[in-house]
Motif scaffolding. Sequence first.
Motif, mmCIF file in Angstrom:
data_model
loop_
_atom_site.group_PDB
_atom_site.id
_atom_site.type_symbol
_atom_site.label_atom_id
_atom_site.label_comp_id
_atom_site.label_asym_id
_atom_site.label_seq_id
_atom_site.Cartn_x
_atom_site.Cartn_y
_atom_site.Cartn_z
ATOM 1 N N SER A 115 0.734 -1.179 -0.068
ATOM 2 C CA SER A 115 0.166 -0.039 -0.003
ATOM 3 C C SER A 115 0.897 1.199 0.037
ATOM 4 O O SER A 115 0.538 2.509 -0.399
ATOM 5 C CB SER A 115 -0.996 0.096 1.260
ATOM 6 O OG SER A 115 -0.248 0.285 2.362
ATOM 7 N N CYS A 171 -8.014 1.830 -4.275
ATOM 8 C CA CYS A 171 -7.471 1.026 -2.986
ATOM 9 C C CYS A 171 -8.312 1.381 -1.896
ATOM 10 O O CYS A 171 -8.528 0.341 -1.087
ATOM 11 C CB CYS A 171 -5.947 1.539 -2.844
ATOM 12 S SG CYS A 171 -4.799 1.085 -4.135
ATOM 13 N N GLN A 201 -10.143 -1.766 0.008
ATOM 14 C CA GLN A 201 -9.270 -2.123 1.312
ATOM 15 C C GLN A 201 -10.230 -2.879 2.382
ATOM 16 O O GLN A 201 -9.689 -3.859 3.126
ATOM 17 C CB GLN A 201 -8.576 -1.060 1.686
ATOM 18 C CG GLN A 201 -9.463 0.288 2.397
ATOM 19 C CD GLN A 201 -9.664 0.229 3.848
ATOM 20 O OE1 GLN A 201 -9.038 -0.903 4.516
ATOM 21 N NE2 GLN A 201 -10.551 1.017 4.477
#
Length: 527
Positions: free
Chosen positions: A220, A249, A253
């Motif tokens: 990340s 993302c 996530q």
Amino acid sequence: MDALQMFELVIVMLLAIILLHFVAHKLGLPPAVALLTGGALFAFVPGLPVISLDPELVLVIFLPPLLMDGAWFIALRHLQRHMLGIAGLAVGAVIFTTAVVALVAHWLIPSLPIAACAALGAIVSPPDAVSARAVLQRVKLPRRLSILLEGESLFNDASGLVLFRFAVAAGVTGAFSMVSALESFALLAIGGAVVGAAVGAAWVLLAPRLDDKYLMIASSLLAPWASYLLAESGHLSGVIATVTTGLICGWYQHVVFTATVRMNGTAFWAVMIFLMEAFVFLLIGSSLRGVIDRVGGFDLVLQEMTGPVLAILGALIVARFLWVFGSDALIGLLRAMGLKRYRPIGPRGATVLAWAGMRGVVTLAVALSVPEGFPGRDFILVTAFAVIIGTVLIQGMSLGAVIKLVRLEESEADRPRMTMSEAEAAMARAQLKVVEVHARDANGTVIHPRLLDRYQRQASIATSYAGQEAQFADQLHAHFDLILKAVAAGRKELLRLHRSGDIDEDTLHELERDLDLEELSALSAKA
């Protein structure tokens, strides 16, 4: 300065960050103000080296992760809902402000070419993402205003950088084409979005397969720089690419990360972003000495530049007020004519939105990248620095007072359809259904009475088995396995509520954190 001295300087700056944050907290000041002021004083401490910033390096190091963090947590549904308003600020306001600043600068200094004036306007026109975050963390805004400011700060750097590049090119070559500028902006934005989407999709697909929490967190961290550098290497918008990656993302996530990874990753990112934001403001302040030396000293600045610089700062603020209030009036007019899709934010909201226009690291980095020999370079540097100082000190310190003065209220239309307590009830019902199915054996006998009672009455039974692990080992494993199934059911329902638009990001993150803690507790107890 050798490598050891550089490391020692970083340690001294880290100590300064801690002290300045502590002082800001005690005095009730925005940390950005204390860091900026402290950095400026830091620059003139005898014996310390002059800090000279490499603009490209500063942008590459700080901008991608800060943009990623902003996009990761932004309310995507609200972002989509208010995209027209965000585009108006991120593109329209930047172009309008650039034009106003260019005209005022050319009127004040007729000898300064219009291309140089336009370059100055493009440098100072986009409000900064880091400055906006630093100030917004300390104030409470209605959802719509918060989204408009956050979204603007994420996207406006792209339009400002395009305008700057064309203004510099026009200043060097003497040629400018509006058609070419628009085509270039469209190419940069679309190409950057494609690169960002590709990197984001790759992360979503590959991160779960790493099967290690540290590798997943590291991935990340890699994503924003990968997106930014790939886009920039293809002469596309690294800003748009990074924001796109962050949006993707951040959306996925919740299913990519396990509870352990999310808890560790959130803590890691929080500390890293805190340090990066602090270093940015400290570096901006510390670069004051280098800027002053570069343009010929304080005397020259005070004698020749003070009046025009203050006038441009005033024009910058007025231009934003004109754009925000003008746009809101136009929306109100269209609504009166029957177009009900968009709502004006009203004079109170427009006042806060117009006043929240702090500049920061992007403005300084772009100003430092102006080529040597470019007309008015010294004036551009001083003006950029003055705009950063002025907007952060004046607007940043007074924004909270302005919000209190206008007495903002959350619009009914901007509130989520479900409150947090309603979402908790829906999540608890989903968990209870799973518990009721598995809490009885084949004969219908309750084998987890305390667990069933916990989910029926929302009470805790975590201490019921304390000290009896050996005696109830099998039951304990079954007990906590069932808790994990209930947590999974609750998370599934929570995500369904979010994806369907019944709750917003704040409710999602708050309740997801509760589920993560419950899952970690069950895993720890089972182990």
